[in-house]
Each structure stands twice: as C-alpha cells, then as structure tokens.
Motif scaffolding. Structure first.
Motif, PDB file in Angstrom:
ATOM      1  N   GLN A 264      -6.121   9.761  -4.336  1.00 40.59           N
ATOM      2  CA  GLN A 264      -5.364   8.669  -3.597  1.00 40.59           C
ATOM      3  C   GLN A 264      -6.434   7.705  -2.968  1.00 40.59           C
ATOM      4  O   GLN A 264      -6.522   6.522  -3.074  1.00 40.59           O
ATOM      5  CB  GLN A 264      -4.089   8.863  -3.214  1.00 40.59           C
ATOM      6  CG  GLN A 264      -2.791   9.526  -3.756  1.00 40.59           C
ATOM      7  CD  GLN A 264      -1.797   9.833  -2.972  1.00 40.59           C
ATOM      8  OE1 GLN A 264      -1.675   9.069  -1.997  1.00 40.59           O
ATOM      9  NE2 GLN A 264      -1.056  10.834  -3.291  1.00 40.59           N
ATOM     10  N   GLU A 265      -7.085   8.209  -1.763  1.00 41.47           N
ATOM     11  CA  GLU A 265      -7.951   7.347  -1.112  1.00 41.47           C
ATOM     12  C   GLU A 265      -8.986   6.877  -1.977  1.00 41.47           C
ATOM     13  O   GLU A 265      -9.844   5.948  -1.684  1.00 41.47           O
ATOM     14  CB  GLU A 265      -8.579   8.474  -0.116  1.00 41.47           C
ATOM     15  CG  GLU A 265      -9.554   8.009   1.107  1.00 41.47           C
ATOM     16  CD  GLU A 265      -8.833   6.757   1.635  1.00 41.47           C
ATOM     17  OE1 GLU A 265      -9.721   5.675   2.005  1.00 41.47           O
ATOM     18  OE2 GLU A 265      -7.580   6.703   1.956  1.00 41.47           O
TER      19      GLU A 265
ATOM     20  N   PRO B 240      -8.387  -4.520   1.716  1.00 41.09           N
ATOM     21  CA  PRO B 240      -7.671  -3.368   1.607  1.00 41.09           C
ATOM     22  C   PRO B 240      -6.165  -3.714   1.004  1.00 41.09           C
ATOM     23  O   PRO B 240      -5.572  -4.890   1.073  1.00 41.09           O
ATOM     24  CB  PRO B 240      -7.568  -2.843   2.895  1.00 41.09           C
ATOM     25  CG  PRO B 240      -7.668  -4.190   3.890  1.00 41.09           C
ATOM     26  CD  PRO B 240      -8.507  -5.025   3.271  1.00 41.09           C
ATOM     27  N   ALA B 241      -5.657  -2.833   0.437  1.00 40.07           N
ATOM     28  CA  ALA B 241      -4.223  -2.792  -0.060  1.00 40.07           C
ATOM     29  C   ALA B 241      -3.424  -3.146   1.033  1.00 40.07           C
ATOM     30  O   ALA B 241      -2.224  -3.637   0.943  1.00 40.07           O
ATOM     31  CB  ALA B 241      -3.944  -1.473  -0.850  1.00 40.07           C
ATOM     32  N   SER B 242      -3.633  -2.880   2.435  1.00 42.43           N
ATOM     33  CA  SER B 242      -2.921  -2.747   3.505  1.00 42.43           C
ATOM     34  C   SER B 242      -2.658  -4.316   3.512  1.00 42.43           C
ATOM     35  O   SER B 242      -1.897  -4.675   4.656  1.00 42.43           O
ATOM     36  CB  SER B 242      -3.299  -2.092   4.664  1.00 42.43           C
ATOM     37  OG  SER B 242      -4.700  -2.456   4.900  1.00 42.43           O
TER      38      SER B 242
ATOM     39  N   PHE C 139       2.234   1.716  -3.495  1.00 43.40           N
ATOM     40  CA  PHE C 139       1.084   2.588  -4.134  1.00 43.40           C
ATOM     41  C   PHE C 139       0.981   4.068  -4.012  1.00 43.40           C
ATOM     42  O   PHE C 139       0.994   4.741  -5.024  1.00 43.40           O
ATOM     43  CB  PHE C 139      -0.174   2.112  -3.852  1.00 43.40           C
ATOM     44  CG  PHE C 139      -0.406   0.500  -4.319  1.00 43.40           C
ATOM     45  CD1 PHE C 139       0.220  -0.116  -5.361  1.00 43.40           C
ATOM     46  CD2 PHE C 139      -1.944  -0.125  -4.052  1.00 43.40           C
ATOM     47  CE1 PHE C 139       0.028  -1.386  -5.507  1.00 43.40           C
ATOM     48  CE2 PHE C 139      -1.896  -1.565  -4.337  1.00 43.40           C
ATOM     49  CZ  PHE C 139      -1.152  -1.941  -5.326  1.00 43.40           C
ATOM     50  N   ILE C 140       0.855   4.116  -2.765  1.00 39.50           N
ATOM     51  CA  ILE C 140       0.669   5.804  -2.248  1.00 39.50           C
ATOM     52  C   ILE C 140       1.996   6.568  -2.758  1.00 39.50           C
ATOM     53  O   ILE C 140       1.870   7.699  -3.312  1.00 39.50           O
ATOM     54  CB  ILE C 140       0.648   5.925  -0.821  1.00 39.50           C
ATOM     55  CG1 ILE C 140      -0.721   5.377  -0.458  1.00 39.50           C
ATOM     56  CG2 ILE C 140       0.985   7.513  -0.344  1.00 39.50           C
ATOM     57  CD1 ILE C 140      -0.755   5.216   1.354  1.00 39.50           C
TER      58      ILE C 140
ATOM     59  N   GLU D 106     -10.122  -1.921  -2.632  1.00 40.57           N
ATOM     60  CA  GLU D 106     -10.883  -2.706  -1.543  1.00 40.57           C
ATOM     61  C   GLU D 106     -12.154  -3.345  -2.183  1.00 40.57           C
ATOM     62  O   GLU D 106     -12.711  -4.400  -1.871  1.00 40.57           O
ATOM     63  CB  GLU D 106     -10.997  -2.088  -0.375  1.00 40.57           C
ATOM     64  CG  GLU D 106     -11.374  -2.799   0.756  1.00 40.57           C
ATOM     65  CD  GLU D 106     -11.423  -2.301   2.159  1.00 40.57           C
ATOM     66  OE1 GLU D 106     -12.059  -2.754   3.108  1.00 40.57           O
ATOM     67  OE2 GLU D 106     -10.865  -1.134   2.317  1.00 40.57           O
TER      68      GLU D 106
ATOM     69  N   LYS E  67       0.920  -1.270   0.096  1.00 43.97           N
ATOM     70  CA  LYS E  67      -0.055   0.087   0.076  1.00 43.97           C
ATOM     71  C   LYS E  67       0.757   1.300  -0.172  1.00 43.97           C
ATOM     72  O   LYS E  67       0.477   2.194  -0.553  1.00 43.97           O
ATOM     73  CB  LYS E  67      -0.803   0.101   1.186  1.00 43.97           C
ATOM     74  CG  LYS E  67      -1.757   1.239   1.283  1.00 43.97           C
ATOM     75  CD  LYS E  67      -2.523   1.568   2.518  1.00 43.97           C
ATOM     76  CE  LYS E  67      -3.188   2.755   2.896  1.00 43.97           C
ATOM     77  NZ  LYS E  67      -4.074   2.610   3.946  1.00 43.97           N
ATOM     78  N   GLU E  68       1.955   1.166   1.131  1.00 43.63           N
ATOM     79  CA  GLU E  68       2.740   2.408   0.909  1.00 43.63           C
ATOM     80  C   GLU E  68       3.503   2.502  -0.489  1.00 43.63           C
ATOM     81  O   GLU E  68       3.667   3.690  -0.796  1.00 43.63           O
ATOM     82  CB  GLU E  68       3.752   2.095   1.967  1.00 43.63           C
ATOM     83  CG  GLU E  68       3.149   2.310   3.271  1.00 43.63           C
ATOM     84  CD  GLU E  68       2.453   1.378   3.909  1.00 43.63           C
ATOM     85  OE1 GLU E  68       1.588   1.607   4.923  1.00 43.63           O
ATOM     86  OE2 GLU E  68       2.151   0.335   3.212  1.00 43.63           O
TER      87      GLU E  68
ATOM     88  N   ASN F 178       1.142  -6.943   2.973  1.00 40.26           N
ATOM     89  CA  ASN F 178       2.388  -6.589   3.717  1.00 40.26           C
ATOM     90  C   ASN F 178       3.131  -7.697   4.288  1.00 40.26           C
ATOM     91  O   ASN F 178       2.611  -8.754   4.733  1.00 40.26           O
ATOM     92  CB  ASN F 178       2.189  -5.403   4.638  1.00 40.26           C
ATOM     93  CG  ASN F 178       1.449  -6.059   5.914  1.00 40.26           C
ATOM     94  OD1 ASN F 178       2.021  -6.734   6.667  1.00 40.26           O
ATOM     95  ND2 ASN F 178      -0.055  -6.089   5.864  1.00 40.26           N
TER      96      ASN F 178
ATOM     97  N   LEU G 253      -7.698   3.855  -3.563  1.00 41.15           N
ATOM     98  CA  LEU G 253      -7.522   2.699  -2.427  1.00 41.15           C
ATOM     99  C   LEU G 253      -8.955   2.179  -2.071  1.00 41.15           C
ATOM    100  O   LEU G 253      -9.121   1.116  -1.701  1.00 41.15           O
ATOM    101  CB  LEU G 253      -6.954   3.215  -1.519  1.00 41.15           C
ATOM    102  CG  LEU G 253      -5.328   3.621  -1.492  1.00 41.15           C
ATOM    103  CD1 LEU G 253      -4.818   4.376  -0.278  1.00 41.15           C
ATOM    104  CD2 LEU G 253      -4.494   2.464  -1.809  1.00 41.15           C
TER     105      LEU G 253
END
Length: 290
Positions: free
Chosen positions: A199-200, A213-215, A185-186, A207, A182-183, A218, A203
C-alpha cells in the motif's frame, strides 16, 4: 463488474505468491482507478433517449494520453440550470428518478454527464482529477449552473470544479460526499488483503506520478467556499463507505452547511431514496425561487 472481479482476483493471487510490493503497484493502479460499469436498465435507456445529447472533450494525461469524449445529457429549457455529477462507478442514468422529479419544475434546465471511464464516455481508467476536468468542461460548454448536485466522488469533484471556475451557485447539494480520498484508497486495498508495505509503495508511486500526495485530496482542504454558500448535505450516519467521523469533523468546521441524516438509506441508494429526492427537489425549488 466482471473486469473488476478479474482485477481483484489477480491482486489476491499475486499477494498469495508473495509478489514484492513494487511489482504489485501497476496492478494496484488498476484496482484503484478502474470504475466498474453497470449496463443500462431498460427504464434508464428509455429515459436517456428523451434527453438532448451533447459532448465535450477532456484530455487524459494520466492513462491514455489522448482526448476523451465525455457524453452529456440535457432535459428542459428553463432559465435555471441544474448540474448533476455522479459518483465513482456510476453514470448519468443512475439519477433517472431525481431528474424525473426535477422535470416537474418547468423553470429548470437539467444537465448531467457520464464522467471519464464511466457510463458511455471514453476511457477505461479514471481518477479524481479527470472527474473535475469533465465537470469543468461541461460547465464551460453549457454555462454556469444555478444549482449543483453531486453524489459521493462527484460531490467532491463539484467542489473543486466550482472553486477552479470561481462559481458560487445558488444552491450546492452534496449527497454522501467523499471526504478523505487517501483513506478510501487504503480501505480499497485493505479490503482485498494488500499488505501495508505494498500500500505504501502504491501511495509513493501516486505522489511521484502526480507530484502531490494522495492526502492532498481531502474535502477540508479543498473546500474554499465561505459561509454565505447555500449548501445542503445529505448523509447516512451508518454509511459503510463514508465513515461518519470524517463527515462530522468536516461539518463541525463548516457549521453553516445544512445537513440531514437519512438512517440506513446506504451510500449508493441515497440517490434513489424517495424521501431524499423529495427533499432535494424542495431545496432546489426554494433556491431558484429567491
């Protein structure tokens, strides 16, 4: 690279026109999921011509909704199988120097492949899950590997593929592995000036499409191996793509992973470094000798 530049320029133009965030989302999918393709150099093309080629298919349920042909390459007929997985916007041929060095050991069978939408394989857009499915399909076609080597995005994909198939190799080698997707992507969106609200929106759309979620993607959560795994990791503390703070936290959580810093080799160039290649070959030879 031409296509990627076109995407980046279109994103910047839309931002300058103050396009509403929701209307930027489709274009941001292309920005995030388009892996740039670099043509083969003559040396790489000649090297691939020496390989035994094969293919597998992977269903792309995310972009084309079709089966994609994934092209694989094999050198040697040894009893110890080595699988190599490349990173984002890369290809099998980018490991030419490492493969050539590994070929000096006659006990090895070396396998690598072009991931979906990378190198010679089908597709234009790709994602992490397609990388994982491609790695799993290659393993199911060729057999469980004794040694698994991955670079960047491919290193993270290897971890998930091996966990999904319940395979613990004699040696896992990770070269500048991705840690937090995710980071990344950002960072990619911020680099081209995408506003925070756009960006939000992307994301959130991620989802909705994937139901996660992209998070979720990890390394600390995806890594399921216990401390018995023989895992060797190479990194560059000044890597601009892989913030050391992310890696440091991951390594502290898994103190049995043997890691080595190679100052200023760079995120992409680490697979070309003579010192890194020599050390990888040493690790492989030691692992298969046991």
């Amino acid at each position: 690279m031409k296509k990627l530049k076109q995407i980046v320029n279109e994103v910047k133009d839309r931002i300058a026109e103050q396009t509403p965030p929701a209307q930027l989302t489709d274009l941001l999918w292309q920005l995030i999921c388009y892996p740039p393709k670099m043509p083969l150099r003559l040396q790489q093309e000649q090297f691939l011509n020496q390989a035994e080629t094969f293919s597998v298919t992977v269903h792309d349920e995310y972009f084309t909704k079709k089966d994609l042909q994934i092209n694989g390459f094999k050198w040697g007929n040894g009893k110890r199988r080595v699988l190599i997985t490349h990173g984002w916007g890369s290809k099998a041929a980018d490991f030419t120097e490492l493969i050539a060095a590994l070929q000096e050991n006659p006990n090895l069978e070396i396998i690598t492949f072009d991931a979906p939408a990378n190198g010679s394989s089908d597709g234009e857009l790709s994602n992490f899950l397609l990388f994982v499915e491609a790695a799993k399909a290659i393993i199911q076609k060729t057999g469980a590997p004794h040694v698994v080597i991955g670079h960047s995005f491919g290193a993270m994909a290897n971890v998930v593929a091996l966990n999904d198939l319940h395979i613990t190799p004699s040696l896992l080698v990770s070269l500048t592995p991705f840690i937090l997707l995710k980071e990344n992507f950002i960072k990619s969106m911020t680099t081209v000036g995408v506003p925070a609200d756009a960006q939000e929106a992307f994301l959130q759309d991620f989802e909705r499409k994937y139901s996660i979620p992209a998070s979720y993607f990890n390394m600390p959560d995806l890594y399921k191996f216990d401390d018995k795994l023989n895992h060797w990791l190479a990194y560059d503390e000044h890597d601009m793509m892989l913030p050391y703070s992310y890696l440091k936290e991951f390594l502290e959580a898994h103190p049995t992973i043997r890691s080595r810093n190679y100052d200023n080799v760079g995120h992409e160039r680490i697979i070309k470094s003579a010192q890194v290649i020599n050390n990888v070959v040493e690790e492989v030879n030691k692992a298969i000798a046991n």
